[in-house]
Write an enzyme that holds these catalytic residues in place. Structure first.
Site, PDB file in Angstrom:
ATOM      1  N   MET A 147       0.841  -1.202   0.000  1.00 22.38           N
ATOM      2  CA  MET A 147       0.000   0.000   0.000  1.00 22.38           C
ATOM      3  C   MET A 147       0.876   1.251   0.000  1.00 22.38           C
ATOM      4  O   MET A 147       0.400   2.339   0.340  1.00 22.38           O
ATOM      5  CB  MET A 147      -0.942  -0.014   1.204  1.00 22.38           C
ATOM      6  CG  MET A 147      -1.896  -1.209   1.153  1.00 22.38           C
ATOM      7  SD  MET A 147      -3.446  -0.931   2.014  1.00 22.38           S
ATOM      8  CE  MET A 147      -2.858  -0.672   3.670  1.00 22.38           C
TER       9      MET A 147
ATOM     10  N   HIS B  88       9.237  -3.399   3.476  1.00 23.28           N
ATOM     11  CA  HIS B  88       8.813  -3.650   2.092  1.00 23.28           C
ATOM     12  C   HIS B  88      10.011  -4.001   1.205  1.00 23.28           C
ATOM     13  O   HIS B  88       9.943  -4.933   0.399  1.00 23.28           O
ATOM     14  CB  HIS B  88       8.126  -2.404   1.510  1.00 23.28           C
ATOM     15  CG  HIS B  88       6.881  -1.993   2.214  1.00 23.28           C
ATOM     16  ND1 HIS B  88       6.794  -0.844   2.959  1.00 23.28           N
ATOM     17  CD2 HIS B  88       5.654  -2.571   2.297  1.00 23.28           C
ATOM     18  CE1 HIS B  88       5.566  -0.716   3.450  1.00 23.28           C
ATOM     19  NE2 HIS B  88       4.855  -1.757   3.070  1.00 23.28           N
TER      20      HIS B  88
ATOM     21  N   GLY C  80       4.887 -10.316   4.114  1.00 25.04           N
ATOM     22  CA  GLY C  80       5.656 -10.232   5.352  1.00 25.04           C
ATOM     23  C   GLY C  80       5.002 -11.034   6.471  1.00 25.04           C
ATOM     24  O   GLY C  80       3.775 -11.021   6.629  1.00 25.04           O
TER      25      GLY C  80
ATOM     26  N   SER D  61       4.036   1.265   8.073  1.00 27.64           N
ATOM     27  CA  SER D  61       3.694   2.591   7.542  1.00 27.64           C
ATOM     28  C   SER D  61       2.934   3.395   8.591  1.00 27.64           C
ATOM     29  O   SER D  61       2.995   4.617   8.614  1.00 27.64           O
ATOM     30  CB  SER D  61       2.829   2.448   6.282  1.00 27.64           C
ATOM     31  OG  SER D  61       3.457   1.573   5.380  1.00 27.64           O
TER      32      SER D  61
HETATM   33  P1  AMP Z   1       1.417  -2.974   3.473  1.00 26.47           P
HETATM   34  O1  AMP Z   1       1.976  -1.928   2.578  1.00 26.47           O
HETATM   35  O2  AMP Z   1       1.356  -2.584   4.915  1.00 26.47           O
HETATM   36  O3  AMP Z   1       0.129  -3.571   2.948  1.00 26.47           O
HETATM   37  O4  AMP Z   1       2.467  -4.170   3.445  1.00 26.47           O
HETATM   38  C1  AMP Z   1       2.854  -4.761   2.237  1.00 26.47           C
HETATM   39  C2  AMP Z   1       3.637  -5.998   2.552  1.00 26.47           C
HETATM   40  O5  AMP Z   1       4.793  -5.666   3.304  1.00 26.47           O
HETATM   41  C3  AMP Z   1       2.839  -7.012   3.391  1.00 26.47           C
HETATM   42  O6  AMP Z   1       3.101  -8.319   2.920  1.00 26.47           O
HETATM   43  C4  AMP Z   1       3.394  -6.798   4.770  1.00 26.47           C
HETATM   44  O7  AMP Z   1       3.298  -7.950   5.599  1.00 26.47           O
HETATM   45  C5  AMP Z   1       4.838  -6.483   4.456  1.00 26.47           C
HETATM   46  N1  AMP Z   1       5.467  -5.771   5.563  1.00 26.47           N
HETATM   47  C6  AMP Z   1       5.009  -4.663   6.196  1.00 26.47           C
HETATM   48  N2  AMP Z   1       5.820  -4.335   7.218  1.00 26.47           N
HETATM   49  C7  AMP Z   1       6.818  -5.246   7.237  1.00 26.47           C
HETATM   50  C8  AMP Z   1       7.971  -5.451   8.051  1.00 26.47           C
HETATM   51  N3  AMP Z   1       8.263  -4.646   9.066  1.00 26.47           N
HETATM   52  N4  AMP Z   1       8.775  -6.498   7.774  1.00 26.47           N
HETATM   53  C9  AMP Z   1       8.490  -7.341   6.749  1.00 26.47           C
HETATM   54  N5  AMP Z   1       7.430  -7.193   5.932  1.00 26.47           N
HETATM   55  C10 AMP Z   1       6.603  -6.166   6.176  1.00 26.47           C
END
Ligand code: AMP
Length: 283
Positions: free
Chosen positions: A26, A33, A143, A182
């Site tokens: 996102m 990420h 993640g 984020s």
């Molecule tokens: P988001 O943008 O929050 O939807 O996250 C996108 C992807 O990044 C998802 O698969 C999350 O699980 C992963 N992600 C977010 N934060 C972390 C983190 N601190 N470590 C590893 N992966 C992450």
């Protein structure tokens, strides 16, 4: 920006025998990420990242409008990590006017986040499915921080027989242990300080698990640590890694995970730690 263009680019790369890795995000990208991106780059020939703040996974009282967005910063970061394509559709591209089809998943989508955020996983599953149509990849990277999300996506991929491998990458943390997110940008300085207790509590729980303390005691100690910092707890439970069912006694053979969701001020954070499943001595 265009689903069909994205799909054509990927299909033509696939016909040349190239392996495609996909990271849905996102945006508002951080080192969590990019760790997913780096793993995909290491394992695939071409990597595609999507940036899309998905309205259907936010509840009506949630932070869809405020969610941080900074496309230029994200673009520059991804450019430094060997991403071949960035797919950044607008809302109408993914949900055309009149669109009303959603994916619903039982089982892993029901407890915890599923109960506290009704409709959230339906939104996640629906967008992941549609993004995979636009970016038909060999592997899709998620993640472990969002543990339940991984289970939900795996269940969808299994049940709908989608031709994609689901990869899980370790959680990336700040130096004090706080999982990168984020949403951390919402925290004030004092909230940010208090938030480091979340991982400290999880680490203590893993140690207590290894020492063989009773489950209730391990969970209570975590609750006490969080409450002492005025962190409101949505859940703090030891569960089976796959079924998400509560575990009642410490067993080194049961794959277990400690899941936490809590609120620091008005910011909701989730985190988890895998509990060692080997013999006690290797804990
Ligand atoms: P988001 O943008 O929050 O939807 O996250 C996108 C992807 O990044 C998802 O698969 C999350 O699980 C992963 N992600 C977010 N934060 C972390 C983190 N601190 N470590 C590893 N992966 C992450």
């Amino acid at each position: 920006h265009d689903r069909n263009v994205m799909r054509e680019l990927i299909l033509s790369s696939r016909t040349m025998g190239r392996r495609i890795g996909f990271i849905p995000t996102m945006g508002s990208l951080h080192a969590g990420h990019t760790s997913l991106v780096d793993q995909a780059v290491a394992e695939c020939n071409d990597v595609v990242t999507s940036i899309f703040v998905n309205p259907s996974q936010f509840g009506p009282q949630e932070d869809f409008e405020q969610y941080p967005r900074d496309f230029d910063a994200d673009f520059n970061l991804l450019a430094r990590h060997d991403v071949r394509w960035i797919f950044a559709p607008d809302v109408h591209e993914m949900y055309p006017p009149g669109d009303s089809t959603r994916i619903e998943i039982d089982g892993p989508a029901e407890p915890y986040e599923g109960t506290l955020r009704p409709g959230h996983f339906s939104g996640v599953a629906t967008i992941v499915f549609r993004l995979l149509q636009a970016a038909p990849s060999h592997a899709v990277y998620f993640g472990a921080k969002d543990w339940q999300q991984v289970l939900v996506v795996r269940k969808m991929v299994h049940d709908l027989k989608l031709d994609v491998e689901v990869m899980t990458c370790p959680t990336v943390r700040d130096t004090d242990g706080l999982a990168l997110s984020s949403r951390n940008t919402y925290l004030s300085e004092s909230e940010r300080n208090r938030a480091q207790t979340i991982y400290a509590a999880l680490e203590q729980a893993a140690q207590n698990w290894c020492r063989g303390l009773a489950i209730d005691t391990i969970e209570q100690k975590v609750r006490d640590m969080l409450s002492a910092k005025e962190i409101q707890i949505d859940y703090a439970d030891i569960v089976h890694t796959e079924s998400l069912k509560k575990i009642s006694e410490v067993s080194q053979n049961t794959p277990a995970i400690f899941l936490i969701a809590c609120r620091v001020g008005s910011t909701r954070l989730i985190d988890n730690i895998l509990l060692p499943s080997q013999a006690l001595s290797s804990c």
